[in-house]
Design an enzyme around this catalytic site. Sequence first.
Site, PDB file in Angstrom:
ATOM      1  N   ASP A   1     -12.321  -8.886   4.173  1.00 13.59           N
ATOM      2  CA  ASP A   1     -13.604  -8.816   3.453  1.00 13.59           C
ATOM      3  C   ASP A   1     -14.233 -10.204   3.346  1.00 13.59           C
ATOM      4  OD1 ASP A   1     -13.562  -6.056   2.965  1.00 13.59           O
ATOM      5  OD2 ASP A   1     -14.341  -6.333   0.937  1.00 13.59           O
TER       6      ASP A   1
ATOM      7  N   ASP B   1      -6.433  -6.996   3.952  1.00 15.84           N
ATOM      8  CA  ASP B   1      -7.554  -6.305   3.315  1.00 15.84           C
ATOM      9  C   ASP B   1      -8.478  -7.337   2.666  1.00 15.84           C
ATOM     10  OD1 ASP B   1      -9.104  -4.203   2.249  1.00 15.84           O
ATOM     11  OD2 ASP B   1      -8.043  -4.364   0.344  1.00 15.84           O
TER      12      ASP B   1
ATOM     13  N   TYR C   1       0.821  -1.210   0.000  1.00 12.08           N
ATOM     14  CA  TYR C   1       0.000   0.000   0.000  1.00 12.08           C
ATOM     15  C   TYR C   1       0.859   1.266   0.000  1.00 12.08           C
ATOM     16  CZ  TYR C   1      -4.717  -1.878   0.797  1.00 12.08           C
ATOM     17  OH  TYR C   1      -5.933  -2.478   0.673  1.00 12.08           O
TER      18      TYR C   1
ATOM     19  N   LYS D   1       2.918 -15.500   2.230  1.00 11.73           N
ATOM     20  CA  LYS D   1       3.115 -16.179   0.949  1.00 11.73           C
ATOM     21  C   LYS D   1       4.612 -16.465   0.832  1.00 11.73           C
ATOM     22  CE  LYS D   1       1.585 -17.736  -3.029  1.00 11.73           C
ATOM     23  NZ  LYS D   1       0.711 -18.938  -3.109  1.00 11.73           N
TER      24      LYS D   1
ATOM     25  N   ASP E   1      -3.227 -18.140   0.176  1.00 16.89           N
ATOM     26  CA  ASP E   1      -4.237 -18.761  -0.696  1.00 16.89           C
ATOM     27  C   ASP E   1      -4.974 -19.860   0.066  1.00 16.89           C
ATOM     28  OD1 ASP E   1      -1.798 -20.114  -0.682  1.00 16.89           O
ATOM     29  OD2 ASP E   1      -1.877 -20.696  -2.786  1.00 16.89           O
TER      30      ASP E   1
HETATM   31  C1  IPM Z   1     -10.425  -1.268   4.184  1.00 18.94           C
HETATM   32  C2  IPM Z   1     -10.693  -0.596   2.864  1.00 18.94           C
HETATM   33  C3  IPM Z   1      -9.543   0.332   2.538  1.00 18.94           C
HETATM   34  C4  IPM Z   1      -8.270  -0.492   2.458  1.00 18.94           C
HETATM   35  C5  IPM Z   1      -9.738   1.159   1.261  1.00 18.94           C
HETATM   36  C6  IPM Z   1     -11.022   1.969   1.326  1.00 18.94           C
HETATM   37  C7  IPM Z   1      -8.566   2.026   0.954  1.00 18.94           C
HETATM   38  O1  IPM Z   1     -10.886  -1.545   1.866  1.00 18.94           O
HETATM   39  O2  IPM Z   1     -10.272  -0.565   5.193  1.00 18.94           O
HETATM   40  O3  IPM Z   1     -10.338  -2.502   4.202  1.00 18.94           O
HETATM   41  O4  IPM Z   1      -7.965  -1.085   1.413  1.00 18.94           O
HETATM   42  O5  IPM Z   1      -7.548  -0.548   3.459  1.00 18.94           O
HETATM   43 MG    MG Z   2     -10.950  -3.530   2.550  1.00 13.96          MG
END
Ligand code: IPM
Ligand code: MG
Length: 366
Positions: free
Chosen positions: A256, A252, A144, A195, A228
């Site tokens: 999710d 990240d 990032y 990884k 993975d």
């Molecule tokens: C999160 C979000 C952020 C990230 C984005 C909005 C930049 O997806 O907090 O997980 O990738 O960190």
């Molecule tokens: Mg995110």
Amino acid sequence: MPSLKFTVLAGDYIGPEVMAEALRVLDHVAAREHLALDCTEAVVGGAAIDRHGSALPEATLRACAAGDAILFGSVGGPKWEKLPPKEQPERAALLPLRKHFTLFANIRPGLLYPELADASPLKSERIPQGIDIVCIRELTGGIYFGQPKTTVTLPDGDVQALDTMVYRKSEIERITAAAVTAARSRKKKLCSVDKANVLETSLLWRKTVTDYVAAHAPDIALTHMYVDNAAMQLARDPNQFDVFVTENMFGDILSDEMAVICGSLGMLASASLGARQNSRGLPFGLYEPAGGTAPDIAGKGIANPCAQILSAALMLRYSFGLDAVAARLEAAVKKAVTSGVRTGDIAFGRPAVGTRAMADAIIAAY
Ligand code: IPM
Ligand code: MG
């Protein structure tokens, strides 16, 4: 006890809607617990671009620095999508905010109440007890932020983009320390996700985590897993994890995935803690729902405020040391939801309530 001093950055789309309810719940909690709130609102994200031409104005940073914690909503959305990527709210507000306050430890609890098991896309026989795991994501390093980060036209006319994944041993050690603290407060089990079969940064990650735990946390049962495989195992049997720790981009993605198996993004809170101590000698932190701005449902009063309210509970716990109050607030959210009061994202055939009624039910349950 002096008043709880924090900065509110509500942001865009559903951000202000769920924040308003979280603040109403916090007011109720404060009255019940004889606490005083001292919160300052500041603009951030698209709202700040519209008003001040910058997603993270200096005045907002100053307001944040003056408090003991930041309660964050969410930023970004279609309204600002035409801006150059670097000026968009996510990249121009959230990432710099994390970096500015060195909020390197992102704690994302993956919690699914057993009563809500039907909200998960996983078959309920895989999760009879619901889900209760924690993702610790490194938040200020890796691909990032690594430099160089460029797009160039090559001499042969082709175009090349470059991101750099870079980690220092010291960065890995400090996130490992945070993960060990989280693991100690639970089952003393930690899985490090990397990884290492391909990436140099992951080789250093694995060695550093291993050495750190051997030297400082022999009481922790440490395992390692490739990312993975971790993605697959999360979908197969999430509760095999208790706490897992991973680098920024892997975290990240996996967080999710964790959110969706836990039923709804609208339920997931997060805490981002850093090196910096606040005026109470506790970690300065930023607390935000994992969900984003949900432009499709903004303005309708139907967004789920639970993630924002649970993020406020994490703020009470980590930045204000009010563990018992945080636990009571978390219990009130659980009681409201499991008693059947649910917003559309977790209603599954039951009648759904709006944002405000959801918060009312939490207030009534507290
Ligand atoms: C999160 C979000 C952020 C990230 C984005 C909005 C930049 O997806 O907090 O997980 O990738 O960190
Ligand atoms: Mg995110």
